[in-house]
Structure formats: C-alpha cells, structure tokens
Design an enzyme around this catalytic site. Sequence first.
Site, PDB file in Angstrom:
ATOM      1  NE  ARG A  99      21.735  27.576 -13.398  1.00 48.82           N
ATOM      2  CZ  ARG A  99      22.613  28.370 -12.137  1.00 48.82           C
ATOM      3  NH1 ARG A  99      20.916  28.059 -11.211  1.00 48.82           N
ATOM      4  NH2 ARG A  99      23.574  27.406 -11.947  1.00 48.82           N
TER       5      ARG A  99
ATOM      6  NE  ARG B  92      16.956  28.172  -7.117  1.00 52.52           N
ATOM      7  CZ  ARG B  92      17.514  28.518  -6.060  1.00 52.52           C
ATOM      8  NH1 ARG B  92      18.153  28.585  -4.872  1.00 52.52           N
ATOM      9  NH2 ARG B  92      18.907  28.822  -7.010  1.00 52.52           N
TER      10      ARG B  92
ATOM     11  NE  ARG C  12      14.733  22.534  -5.864  1.00 56.03           N
ATOM     12  CZ  ARG C  12      15.159  21.841  -4.675  1.00 56.03           C
ATOM     13  NH1 ARG C  12      14.325  20.818  -3.740  1.00 56.03           N
ATOM     14  NH2 ARG C  12      15.467  22.749  -3.431  1.00 56.03           N
TER      15      ARG C  12
ATOM     16  CG  ASP D 122      24.466  21.333 -11.419  1.00 55.67           C
ATOM     17  OD1 ASP D 122      24.085  23.223 -10.492  1.00 55.67           O
ATOM     18  OD2 ASP D 122      25.474  21.550 -10.558  1.00 55.67           O
TER      19      ASP D 122
ATOM     20  CE1 TYR E  57      30.192  25.886  -7.595  1.00 59.63           C
ATOM     21  CE2 TYR E  57      31.283  25.661  -9.348  1.00 59.63           C
ATOM     22  CZ  TYR E  57      29.828  26.303  -8.547  1.00 59.63           C
ATOM     23  OH  TYR E  57      29.611  27.451  -8.962  1.00 59.63           O
TER      24      TYR E  57
HETATM   25  O1  CP3 Z   1      17.192  22.685 -17.293  1.00 59.44           O
HETATM   26  C1  CP3 Z   1      17.703  23.593 -17.163  1.00 59.44           C
HETATM   27  O2  CP3 Z   1      17.147  24.653 -17.578  1.00 59.44           O
HETATM   28  C2  CP3 Z   1      19.451  23.241 -16.580  1.00 59.44           C
HETATM   29  C3  CP3 Z   1      19.510  24.259 -16.099  1.00 59.44           C
HETATM   30  C4  CP3 Z   1      20.591  24.258 -15.000  1.00 59.44           C
HETATM   31  C5  CP3 Z   1      20.981  23.728 -13.859  1.00 59.44           C
HETATM   32  N1  CP3 Z   1      22.436  24.410 -13.654  1.00 59.44           N
HETATM   33  C6  CP3 Z   1      19.527  23.596 -12.993  1.00 59.44           C
HETATM   34  C7  CP3 Z   1      20.176  23.695 -11.470  1.00 59.44           C
HETATM   35  C8  CP3 Z   1      22.119  24.647 -15.413  1.00 59.44           C
HETATM   36  C9  CP3 Z   1      22.444  24.919 -17.147  1.00 59.44           C
HETATM   37  C10 CP3 Z   1      23.529  24.458 -14.895  1.00 59.44           C
HETATM   38  C11 CP3 Z   1      24.251  24.296 -14.402  1.00 59.44           C
HETATM   39  C12 CP3 Z   1      25.611  25.555 -13.422  1.00 59.44           C
HETATM   40  N2  CP3 Z   1      25.771  24.485 -12.070  1.00 59.44           N
HETATM   41  C13 CP3 Z   1      26.185  25.523 -13.430  1.00 59.44           C
HETATM   42  C14 CP3 Z   1      27.095  26.497 -15.148  1.00 59.44           C
HETATM   43  C15 CP3 Z   1      25.476  27.468 -15.526  1.00 59.44           C
HETATM   44  C16 CP3 Z   1      25.898  28.467 -15.104  1.00 59.44           C
HETATM   45  O3  CP3 Z   1      25.512  29.422 -14.504  1.00 59.44           O
HETATM   46  O4  CP3 Z   1      27.347  29.187 -14.857  1.00 59.44           O
HETATM   47  C17 CP3 Z   1      26.480  25.584 -11.971  1.00 59.44           C
HETATM   48  C18 CP3 Z   1      28.209  27.128 -11.911  1.00 59.44           C
HETATM   49  C19 CP3 Z   1      26.185  25.505 -11.570  1.00 59.44           C
HETATM   50  C20 CP3 Z   1      26.437  24.961 -10.244  1.00 59.44           C
HETATM   51  C21 CP3 Z   1      25.668  25.336  -8.906  1.00 59.44           C
HETATM   52  N3  CP3 Z   1      23.771  24.377  -9.322  1.00 59.44           N
HETATM   53  C22 CP3 Z   1      25.260  26.375  -7.986  1.00 59.44           C
HETATM   54  C23 CP3 Z   1      26.234  27.368  -8.414  1.00 59.44           C
HETATM   55  C24 CP3 Z   1      23.610  26.858  -8.276  1.00 59.44           C
HETATM   56  C25 CP3 Z   1      23.244  27.750  -7.337  1.00 59.44           C
HETATM   57  C26 CP3 Z   1      22.718  27.431  -6.182  1.00 59.44           C
HETATM   58  C27 CP3 Z   1      21.636  28.290  -5.267  1.00 59.44           C
HETATM   59  O5  CP3 Z   1      21.345  28.015  -4.714  1.00 59.44           O
HETATM   60  O6  CP3 Z   1      21.663  29.102  -5.876  1.00 59.44           O
HETATM   61  C28 CP3 Z   1      23.360  25.377  -8.117  1.00 59.44           C
HETATM   62  C29 CP3 Z   1      21.986  24.380  -8.337  1.00 59.44           C
HETATM   63  C30 CP3 Z   1      21.109  24.507  -9.660  1.00 59.44           C
HETATM   64  N4  CP3 Z   1      21.227  23.828 -10.680  1.00 59.44           N
HETATM   65  C31 CP3 Z   1      19.718  24.984  -9.350  1.00 59.44           C
HETATM   66  C32 CP3 Z   1      18.723  24.079 -10.374  1.00 59.44           C
HETATM   67  C33 CP3 Z   1      17.643  24.479 -11.313  1.00 59.44           C
HETATM   68  C34 CP3 Z   1      19.069  25.147  -8.351  1.00 59.44           C
HETATM   69  C35 CP3 Z   1      18.711  24.297  -7.492  1.00 59.44           C
HETATM   70  C36 CP3 Z   1      17.117  24.588  -6.382  1.00 59.44           C
HETATM   71  O7  CP3 Z   1      15.676  24.084  -7.321  1.00 59.44           O
HETATM   72  O8  CP3 Z   1      16.639  24.286  -5.549  1.00 59.44           O
END
Ligand code: CP3
Length: 318
Positions: free
Chosen positions: A2, A6, A15, A51, A126
């Site tokens: 990533r 945040r 955000r 995502d 999921y």
């Molecule tokens: O620009 C980038 O760097 C892309 C980043 C990226 C996001 N999601 C943005 C995101 C990527 C590569 C993903 C993939 C993703 N999403 C995965 C596989 C990656 C891994 O870490 O294994 C998974 C399992 C998800 C599902 C998901 N989405 C989760 C578990 C979460 C976190 C929830 C939390 O609140 O901690 C998300 C949300 C998410 N996806 C955020 C970001 C930046 C945070 C959301 C926010 O801004 O509040």
Amino acid sequence: MRQAGRYMPEYRAVRERYSFLDLCKDADAAADVTVTAVERLGVDAAIIFADILLIVEPMGVGLEFTKGDGPVLHHPVRTAADVARMPEVDAPAAVPFVYDAVRQAKAALKVPLIGFSGAPFTLASYVIEGGGSRNYIRTKSLMYSEPEAWHTLLRRLTTAVVGYLNAQIAAGADAVQLFDSWVGCLAPDDYRQFVLPHMQTLIRGLTPGVPVIHFGTGTCGLLELMRQAGGDVIGLDWHIELDAGWQRVGHDVAVQGNLDPVVLFGPVEEIRSRTVRILEQARGRHGHIFNLGHGILPNTPVDHVIALIDMVHELSSR
Ligand code: CP3
C-alpha cells in the site's frame, strides 16, 4: 504494497472530504491520491488507489466501510442457495471508475503503474464471513460441507477477477498484483484442492506479457503451491528469510518482499540494518522487488517510510 493510506497526512486531508468508498469511486480523486503518494514517497512504481472489495460490491453483498471496524458486507453469501442467487458480474462494465482512475493516473505518472485485485480465496472469505475474520470458520465450513457451492463461488469470482484485471491492463496498468492476503490460513491440502485450480485458471486468463505479482501472507507452508498456481513474482512476508523463500519458489521467478511493516515503527538505524540484511540475501540477483511483507499500517511515521525508500535506492544502486 500500500502507498496511500491513513498514515499519510495528505491522504487524511482528502478523506475529510470523501468517504472511503466515494473516494474510490471518484476517478479524478483516486488518480490524484495515487500520484500524490508516489510523489511524496519517491517509489519506483505506483499502485492504483482502489480496494479489493470494489469488484464484489456489484454482487449485491451490501459493502460498507465503517469507521475503525474495516469492511462490513451486510448480505454475506453462506449457503449453496446464496451462491446460486449471486448475480454474475460483468467486470468491464461494473466498475468503470477503476479503469478511469487507471487511465488518468497512468497519464500523470512517470513510473510504472500496478493494477490489482483480490484473489478468489481472499474475496470469498470476505463475501462469506461478511468482513474480516480470525478463524475463517464459515469460509472453511462452506468448503468442507458444500464443495460444489464453494467451487461455483470461486469460479464466479475467478471470472470476475479476470475481466477486472484485463480491463485495468487495457486502461494502462503495466503490471497486476493478486492479493491473496488471507490464504495463509489454509492447510496445503486445502489450497491444492480448493484454491489452486482456480488460481491457475485465473492467471492463464490474464492478458499475456503483463507481469503478475502473486502475493499472500502467512504462506510459508504454501510457497511451492503458490508458485505452481502461477505468477511472475511471488510475494514473501517476513516469516521467512528472503533467500530461503526464493530458494523454495525457485530462482526462475522473481520475488517481492519482505520487510515487516512494523519495523517502520522502530528507529532508522534498525530499519537500515534490516534492509541491509534483506538486500544481502537478494545478493544482487535480478528479480528482487524490495517491498514490505504486507501493507503499511496506520500511524507509521512517514519520514521512516521515506528513509526506507531512500536507503533501498542507495544500497541497491548498480
Ligand atoms: O493507493 C494505494 O496504495 C492502494 C492501497 C490499497 C487499499 N486497499 C486502500 C485502502 C490496497 C492495495 C488495498 C487492497 C486491500 N483491501 C486488501 C489487500 C491488501 C492487504 O493488505 O492484504 C485488503 C485485505 C482490503 C480490504 C480492506 N480495505 C481492509 C482490511 C481495510 C482496512 C480497514 C481499516 O479500517 O483498517 C480496507 C480499507 C482501506 N483500503 C483503506 C485504504 C487506504 C483505509 C480506509 C480509510 O481511508 O479509512
């Protein structure tokens, strides 16, 4: 792994104006977030801001990102009847904003752009659990008790992912990454029977000539099988030493990894010594992509991330 997230003040500022899903669905904003992260960090490649769950939303699962709790799917798929009811998704038509974001980011970037998708097992987890999980009880129960429904679900997801990634490639993605983030919960026999054939179908269905990064975590027991499933690059996490992992998958594929993202919370000297260790193990061979073993965590100090990127550039320059 990533890049935007945040931990980065620029991302937190965006955000304040958008919910996470709205941000993903606004191609201009998603492309901007992608490019801003690359400029801030100085990395050698970008990953599109999106995502893994965007592609399952059109399947009617009722996706919501709740503050602090991660993703929630209000209408999980848990039985053979639920699987049968799931609508087919025409990926190239269902999520146009992702492809628009890829096109726009690609036009603005000077470095290669990585598209990505969740892999079928991780997406299924999921969809079945209705969110994150510790023990994957519902996921494994469906696998063991309704194997036909399981395979139908994985075939559906595989078809959607192939369409989704090929559309990202058509929009300009230079490489694609498959996130099988939670597949490490499986025993090797389960992977062989319930996941491997779908991964092989998936990877064979991707546009030829575009590198595929096959990533998972907790996969020390599965590395040879992941290699067999396919991909030009296999992701390694920090539970295995990079050279031992590379040996296991074979030096004829590339590897990505494998710094523990939590090391970034430690002092810069400690980050440096661990980075040196990883690069020593890669021994200057072609085909090592330095990366974290998993995504950056909230509250990671941004200056430590930048220090890491600078030291990798310095230590690995040829
Ligand atoms: O620009 C980038 O760097 C892309 C980043 C990226 C996001 N999601 C943005 C995101 C990527 C590569 C993903 C993939 C993703 N999403 C995965 C596989 C990656 C891994 O870490 O294994 C998974 C399992 C998800 C599902 C998901 N989405 C989760 C578990 C979460 C976190 C929830 C939390 O609140 O901690 C998300 C949300 C998410 N996806 C955020 C970001 C930046 C945070 C959301 C926010 O801004 O509040």
